[in-house]
Design an enzyme around this catalytic site. Structure first.
Site, PDB file in Angstrom:
ATOM      1  N   ASN A   9     -45.102  33.490  -4.942  1.00 14.50           N
ATOM      2  CA  ASN A   9     -45.641  32.248  -4.359  1.00 14.50           C
ATOM      3  C   ASN A   9     -44.484  31.506  -3.696  1.00 14.50           C
ATOM      4  OD1 ASN A   9     -46.788  29.782  -3.807  1.00 14.50           O
ATOM      5  ND2 ASN A   9     -47.089  29.183  -5.958  1.00 14.50           N
ATOM      6  N   LYS A  11     -44.568  28.912  -1.884  1.00 14.89           N
ATOM      7  CA  LYS A  11     -44.803  27.452  -1.828  1.00 14.89           C
ATOM      8  C   LYS A  11     -44.421  26.887  -0.458  1.00 14.89           C
ATOM      9  CE  LYS A  11     -44.112  27.159  -6.773  1.00 14.89           C
ATOM     10  NZ  LYS A  11     -43.915  26.331  -7.925  1.00 14.89           N
ATOM     11  N   HIS A  95     -53.777  26.456  -8.358  1.00 16.28           N
ATOM     12  CA  HIS A  95     -52.394  26.346  -8.836  1.00 16.28           C
ATOM     13  C   HIS A  95     -52.206  24.963  -9.458  1.00 16.28           C
ATOM     14  CE1 HIS A  95     -48.034  26.020  -8.825  1.00 16.28           C
ATOM     15  NE2 HIS A  95     -48.017  27.335  -8.805  1.00 16.28           N
ATOM     16  N   GLU A  97     -49.985  22.847  -9.170  1.00 15.56           N
ATOM     17  CA  GLU A  97     -49.563  21.807  -8.208  1.00 15.56           C
ATOM     18  C   GLU A  97     -50.764  21.292  -7.421  1.00 15.56           C
ATOM     19  OE1 GLU A  97     -46.386  24.144  -6.520  1.00 15.56           O
ATOM     20  OE2 GLU A  97     -45.376  24.000  -8.444  1.00 15.56           O
ATOM     21  N   GLU A 167     -50.346  30.171 -16.241  1.00 21.30           N
ATOM     22  CA  GLU A 167     -49.106  29.480 -15.896  1.00 21.30           C
ATOM     23  C   GLU A 167     -49.016  28.174 -16.677  1.00 21.30           C
ATOM     24  OE1 GLU A 167     -47.514  30.804 -11.859  1.00 21.30           O
ATOM     25  OE2 GLU A 167     -48.932  29.213 -11.451  1.00 21.30           O
ATOM     26  N   GLY A 173     -41.203  26.164 -12.693  1.00 22.46           N
ATOM     27  CA  GLY A 173     -40.061  25.563 -12.005  1.00 22.46           C
ATOM     28  C   GLY A 173     -39.099  24.837 -12.922  1.00 22.46           C
ATOM     29  N   SER A 213     -41.313  30.335 -14.410  1.00 21.27           N
ATOM     30  CA  SER A 213     -39.890  30.654 -14.520  1.00 21.27           C
ATOM     31  C   SER A 213     -39.616  32.121 -14.841  1.00 21.27           C
ATOM     32  CB  SER A 213     -39.216  29.731 -15.549  1.00 21.27           C
ATOM     33  OG  SER A 213     -39.327  28.381 -15.140  1.00 21.27           O
ATOM     34  N   GLY A 235     -39.956  30.359  -7.783  1.00 20.00           N
ATOM     35  CA  GLY A 235     -38.566  30.274  -7.309  1.00 20.00           C
ATOM     36  C   GLY A 235     -37.907  31.628  -7.070  1.00 20.00           C
TER      37      GLY A 235
HETATM   38  C1  PEP Z   1     -45.443  29.091  -9.643  1.00 18.04           C
HETATM   39  O1  PEP Z   1     -45.313  28.102  -8.950  1.00 18.04           O
HETATM   40  O2  PEP Z   1     -46.504  29.716  -9.619  1.00 18.04           O
HETATM   41  C2  PEP Z   1     -44.332  29.489 -10.489  1.00 18.04           C
HETATM   42  C3  PEP Z   1     -44.570  30.285 -11.469  1.00 18.04           C
HETATM   43  O3  PEP Z   1     -43.094  28.954 -10.180  1.00 18.04           O
HETATM   44  P1  PEP Z   1     -41.685  29.310 -10.907  1.00 18.04           P
HETATM   45  O4  PEP Z   1     -41.612  30.826 -11.018  1.00 18.04           O
HETATM   46  O5  PEP Z   1     -40.658  28.752 -10.007  1.00 18.04           O
HETATM   47  O6  PEP Z   1     -41.729  28.687 -12.254  1.00 18.04           O
END
Ligand code: PEP
Length: 254
Positions: A9, A11, A95, A97, A167, A173, A213, A235
């Protein structure tokens, strides 16, 4: 063991040139293994170019969101048909966010999933609890509601088209990954819910990704859990080496 699905992703990151370089790198590397599925989810404005770069590879391209209506006066929104038109096969729905910053409800997410399926897109439905919900012992309740309301009115056949991404919001993040055991426990809970509502066949078909993460160091332990069928990576998916290391970890475990 199911075929793992590793999704990146991106983003609201990267320039057009950086996004294209990243896609070319994935195209040229050995991401074409049949042992795993790989997908990338660039920003809307990059989708057409990234689809063009990756269309000869096995890497799926999807969007990070879509609107639930087919067309019309919805300024700033993008429909599922538009995503199909530029070559997308997948779309991330719900998601955290989107849920938190853009106030998307389970009902909206349900409409988006139905709209995605009706135009042939495979949705990745994201679910996950916030830190305070986990601390209050509400993880099962929150995820149970997200699944029940998010999947309301869908047939088992439609549900088989989905991927679920667990998630935990507190892990996205932040560098605070869920332990493999914590993640596996919630994945098993998700599969039990799917089984009780839609039967064992459906529950066993669906891939449940872990997201939060994930990086090249923790991928092995997470992906090695029996209930974890892939990863949704934020990320670490922006760095080709990190993302490819996660993909190769999944290939090794397959
Ligand atoms: C995400 O935004 O779906 C995600 C898992 O981000 P990160 O890997 O940065 O935690």
């Amino acid at each position: 063991m199911k075929k793992q699905f590793i999704a990146g992703n991106w983003k609201m990151n990267l320039t057009m040139n950086d996004a294209k370089d990243l896609a070319r790198r994935l195209c040229n590397e050995a991401v074409n293994s049949d042992a795993v599925d790989v997908g990338v989810f660039p920003a809307f404005v990059f989708l057409r170019d990234i689809c063009e770069i990756l269309h000869t590879s096995k890497v799926y391209v999807g969007a990070q969101n879509m609107y639930m209506e087919k067309s019309g006066a919805f300024t700033g929104e993008v429909s599922g048909a538009m995503l199909r038109d530029v070559g997308c096969t997948h779309v991330i729905i719900g998601h955290s966010e989107r849920r938190t910053i853009f106030q998307e409800t389970n009902a909206m997410i349900n409409s988006k999933i139905k709209a995605a399926l009706s135009c042939g897109l495979s949705p990745i439905l994201c679910v996950g609890e916030r830190q305070e919900e986990r601390d209050a012992g509400k993880t099962s309740e929150v995820i149970g509601n997200q699944l029940t309301e998010g999947l309301a009115g869908l047939t088992s056949e439609q549900i088989k088209e989905l991927t679920i991404a667990y998630e935990p919001v507190w892990a996205i993040g932040t560098g605070n990954t869920a332990t493999p055991e914590q993640a596996n426990e919630v994945h098993a809970f998700i599969r039990n819910i799917l089984e009780s509502k839609h039967g064992n066949d459906t529950a066993q078909c669906i891939r449940i990704q872990y997201g939060g993460s994930v990086n090249s160091k923790n991928a092995n332990e997470l992906l090695g859990q029996p209930e974890i069928d892939g990863a949704l990576v934020g990320g670490a998916s922006l760095d080709p080496k990190s993302f490819l290391d996660i993909v190769y970890e999944a290939v090794r475990l397959s």
